[in-house]
Design a protein around this motif. Structure first.
Motif, PDB file in Angstrom:
ATOM      1  N   ASP A 565       0.821  -1.143  -0.071  1.00  0.00           N
ATOM      2  CA  ASP A 565       0.233   0.192   0.074  1.00  0.00           C
ATOM      3  C   ASP A 565       0.974   1.203  -0.097  1.00  0.00           C
ATOM      4  OD1 ASP A 565      -1.790   1.973   0.328  1.00  0.00           O
ATOM      5  OD2 ASP A 565      -2.822   1.031   1.897  1.00  0.00           O
ATOM      6  N   PRO A 566       0.760   2.309  -1.131  1.00  0.00           N
ATOM      7  CA  PRO A 566       1.453   3.272  -1.093  1.00  0.00           C
ATOM      8  C   PRO A 566       1.141   4.342  -0.042  1.00  0.00           C
ATOM      9  CG  PRO A 566       0.014   3.370  -2.823  1.00  0.00           C
ATOM     10  CD  PRO A 566      -0.016   2.091  -2.227  1.00  0.00           C
ATOM     11  N   THR A 567       0.162   4.204   0.543  1.00  0.00           N
ATOM     12  CA  THR A 567      -0.110   5.277   1.814  1.00  0.00           C
ATOM     13  C   THR A 567       0.362   4.812   3.160  1.00  0.00           C
ATOM     14  OG1 THR A 567      -2.298   4.079   2.357  1.00  0.00           O
ATOM     15  CG2 THR A 567      -2.362   5.832   0.563  1.00  0.00           C
ATOM     16  N   LYS A 602       9.017   6.994   4.183  1.00  0.00           N
ATOM     17  CA  LYS A 602       8.096   6.377   3.743  1.00  0.00           C
ATOM     18  C   LYS A 602       6.822   6.055   4.464  1.00  0.00           C
ATOM     19  CE  LYS A 602       7.193   2.582   0.003  1.00  0.00           C
ATOM     20  NZ  LYS A 602       7.808   1.571  -0.745  1.00  0.00           N
ATOM     21  N   ARG A 603       7.257   5.627   5.855  1.00  0.00           N
ATOM     22  CA  ARG A 603       6.119   5.343   6.641  1.00  0.00           C
ATOM     23  C   ARG A 603       6.408   5.745   7.974  1.00  0.00           C
ATOM     24  NH1 ARG A 603       7.479   0.504   3.865  1.00  0.00           N
ATOM     25  NH2 ARG A 603       5.908  -0.250   2.074  1.00  0.00           N
TER      26      ARG A 603
END
Length: 706
Positions: A565-567, A602-603
């Motif tokens: 998941d890119p989110t 990123k996360r």
């Protein structure tokens, strides 16, 4: 050869067949004697494509004995797997064939075997295709053997072809070996899994464009196999079905999986439920593999839970069943694996349970086997610059590529003639090399076609055996009358609730150790770093924990969804609760006093929410987050260790407040991240904390790659 001589040859061949199979009434199958005659009487090059259990090994063992009796030299058999070699040597000895194998499992016996070869005391020598590129064997033993060779055999010959389902780079070297053979020296190639395209490709390589190849192609349908497909909604339901139905199958068998982790997880689940099973994968050491193969042959286990490491050549005539949890990437590969069953019995059951993640796994293995043009160019440039041979570790420090893919790439380049393996490593040759983009594009398209065919097999309403034999271009393909589509569903698909609960508990297991890095990789000096040797104990992290491996059947599936998941979102409650369970079961020597979050571009929400939540639940102090220095790591995850260390060695810094807290920490800290791959980011971040004064650093992540 005149008629009387031919009759005499057939009489002698039949005597040897009966000794081989230990049956005084045995007769040749259609085509067996014709193949032997083509090799012995006509000294031709031959390709035999026949189903598993037809007796291809009988052809080359009998031909070897007959040629030896005529005064010719020994037979060289190129064979791909250790299990196959062991079975072939044992079968040869039963027929009075003096056979031996040279492979990685019997290094201590090599000298004795080669001395027997020099004394002409061997009829058959089996080697792996990789052995053909061993400098010592290639330069010392092979020339001597080639001068005296009586017969060359290429077993599992589909591996020669780019279009074969199990293509191996070292097998392409055989094409050059054939070209060097003297005229009139017979050559036999055998396989059970080749469609028309592969047959044509292999025959062209055998004939070298100048000789007509004797080709024998029989029907590939297996009358003893009863095929079926069972679709279940999830890994949980697949495991639950196994728990409740493995004893429905008679005798002992093989349960194939697509990944090592799946094999190990399923074996653990079934063993915990009281079933006699064991995992057999690429991680299984050679001695244990041999022990497990024998245990299966002796029916001491109900099943081996295996990856494709247990494949071609394993011979148990009464193998009762083959199950697949997850589908192979092509009908041809599937046919090859199910061919282990029912070789010497009337009935054997074959059932496929497709997995929801099959296509993702197919894509991973398909792309990892293709050479990358940029990496190949970098390897060639590094070898060109080198003064002499370069070892693989030295190449690793020059090219950002891990050991396994680097060695595979070197094999491809060696087969293309661009590099050569020598004593001390690898050297660039004078041969120019051009990346064959068109060829690799065609191979990739072929792989996609095969994957689509596999999906069609799963969904077909027609005869399943006919589908497989059609995929192999069998001209005699016909309905079997036995599979679940021909004769109706023959397996029980009911799953008791207690089995579902047991499967859920198994999939819900959490906690994977993260072993610390203790030694810097070689070659860092070439990348501008002075780090080398052992990592000082007071700069190391401790053994850590992760929620799961990405390849695990349980939480691994959920983690793959998160990382795809890119989110960026905070951690969900179910996953967080599972992480808490990991910490609760962590038998640490000293309880951590605080929690530090790894930085992330990123996360950040995922990691920070996990770190803060663990601190709150564990009543620990949340100390804050490490920061990236000058933008952080200079390249992405993956790559070899030297490049990973160079990218992250100076990437982390402690903000002033965190530095003060760490300097005064009375105990170890928990260092939290989302995913570990090479473990070097965690090692270097932990090193920064240790240097700042942390008494200990205990890594914790959601996932472990691989």
């Amino acid at each position: 050869m005149d008629g009387s001589t031919q009759v005499n040859l057939k009489t002698l061949a039949l005597q040897k067949l009966r000794a081989l199979v230990q049956n005084p009434d045995a007769q040749f199958h259609d085509g067996q004697y014709e193949s032997i005659s083509a090799l012995v009487a006509e000294r031709r090059r031959a390709l035999v494509v026949q189903r598993t259990g037809w007796g291809k090994s009988a052809v080359y063992f009998i031909a070897s004995l007959l040629l030896r009796e005529q005064g010719y030299g020994p037979t060289l058999i190129v064979s791909p797997l250790l299990a196959l070699m062991r079975d072939q040597v044992a079968a040869a000895e039963r027929a009075g064939v003096r056979a031996a194998a040279i492979n990685s499992a019997n290094v201590l016996e090599w000298r004795e075997i080669l001395e027997k070869l020099q004394r002409d005391e061997l009829d058959v020598l089996l080697v792996s295709p990789e052995r053909l590129n061993n400098p010592s064997f290639r330069e010392q033993q092979l020339p001597m053997l080639m001068q005296r060779l009586g017969l060359l055999v290429i077993d599992e010959a589909h591996c020669i072809s780019d279009w074969g389902h199990d293509f191996r780079p070292d097998y392409r070297r055989i094409r050059d070996l054939i070209a060097q053979l003297p005229k009139g020296l017979p050559v036999l190639a055998t396989t059970a899994t080749a469609n028309s395209r592969v047959v044509q490709d292999v025959a062209e390589q055998l004939g070298g464009g100048t000789e007509e190849v004797f080709t024998l192609r029989g029907t590939l349908a297996r009358d003893s196999l009863r095929l079926g497909v069972l679709r279940l909604a999830s890994p949980r339901m697949q495991l639950a079905w196994l728990l409740s139905h493995i004893n429905d199958f008679k005798g002992s068998g093989i349960i194939y999986t697509l990944t090592v982790s799946a094999a190990e997880d399923i074996a653990r689940l079934l063993k915990d439920a009281g079933h006699e099973v064991a995992a057999y994968t690429g991680r299984t050491d050679l001695e244990e593999r041999e022990r497990l193969e024998q245990a299966l042959k002796n029916n001491e286990v109900k099943a081996l839970i295996a990856t494709s490491a247990l494949g071609m050549g394993f011979d148990k005539p009464d193998l009762g069943f083959v199950l697949h949890i997850g589908a192979p990437s092509s009908p041809v590969a599937y046919y090859q694996q199910v061919g282990r069953a029912g070789r010497g019995s009337i009935n054997a059951d074959v059932l496929l349970l497709p997995g929801p993640d099959d296509s993702e796994i197919w894509e991973y293995f398909a792309t990892s086997s293709m050479p990358d043009q940029v990496r190949a160019t970098q390897v060639l440039e590094a070898l060109t610059r080198a003064n002499g041979a370069m070892s693989v570790p030295a190449l690793e420090s020059a090219v950002n590529l891990r050991r396994s893919p680097l060695e595979l790439l070197l094999k491809v380049l060696a087969v293309d003639g661009a590099v050569e393996r020598v004593a001390g490593g690898w050297m660039r040759t004078d041969m120019p090399w051009v990346y064959d983009a068109d060829r690799y594009k065609r191979v990739a398209q072929s792989r996609i076609h095969e994957q689509n065919l596999m999906v069609s097999y799963e969904n077909t309403r027609g005869c399943r055996m006919q589908f497989l034999t059609d995929a192999l271009d069998d001209p005699k393909s016909a309905p079997c009358g036995r599979c679940d589509n021909c004769a109706g569903v023959w397996f029980d698909d009911h799953i008791p609730d207690d089995s579902k609960d047991s499967a859920q508990a198994a999939l819900g297991r959490v906690g994977v150790p993260i072993e610390p890095r203790k030694l810097y990789p070689s070659g860092l000096d070439r990348l501008g770093h002075t780090l080398k040797g052992k990592i000082p104990v007071d700069e190391q992290v401790a053994t850590g924990r992760a929620l799961a491996r990405l390849t695990d059947l349980g939480w691994g599936n959920r983690l793959r969804q998160v990382f795809a998941d890119p989110t960026d979102n905070p951690i969900d409650k179910a996953m967080f609760d599972a992480c808490v369970k990991v910490l609760a079961e962590w038998n640490w020597e000293e309880r951590p006093v605080g929690v530090v979050a790894m930085p992330s571009n990123k996360r950040p929400q995922l990691i920070t929410s996990l770190a803060q939540g663990l601190a709150e639940v564990g009543r620990l102090c949340y100390l804050g987050q490490l920061a990236y220095r000058a933008g952080g790591p200079q390249n992405g995850p993956g790559g070899n260790s030297a490049f990973r260390v160079a990218a992250v060695a100076d990437a982390f810094e402690l903000p002033p407040q965190l530095e003060e807290l760490i300097a005064n920490a009375p105990g170890p800290v928990l260092l939290v991240d989302d995913l570990v791959d090479s473990r070097w980011s965690m090692a270097m971040a932990g090193r920064a904390l240790r240097i700042a004064g942390a008494p200990g650093v205990m890594p914790f992540t959601l996932g472990v790659a691989g």
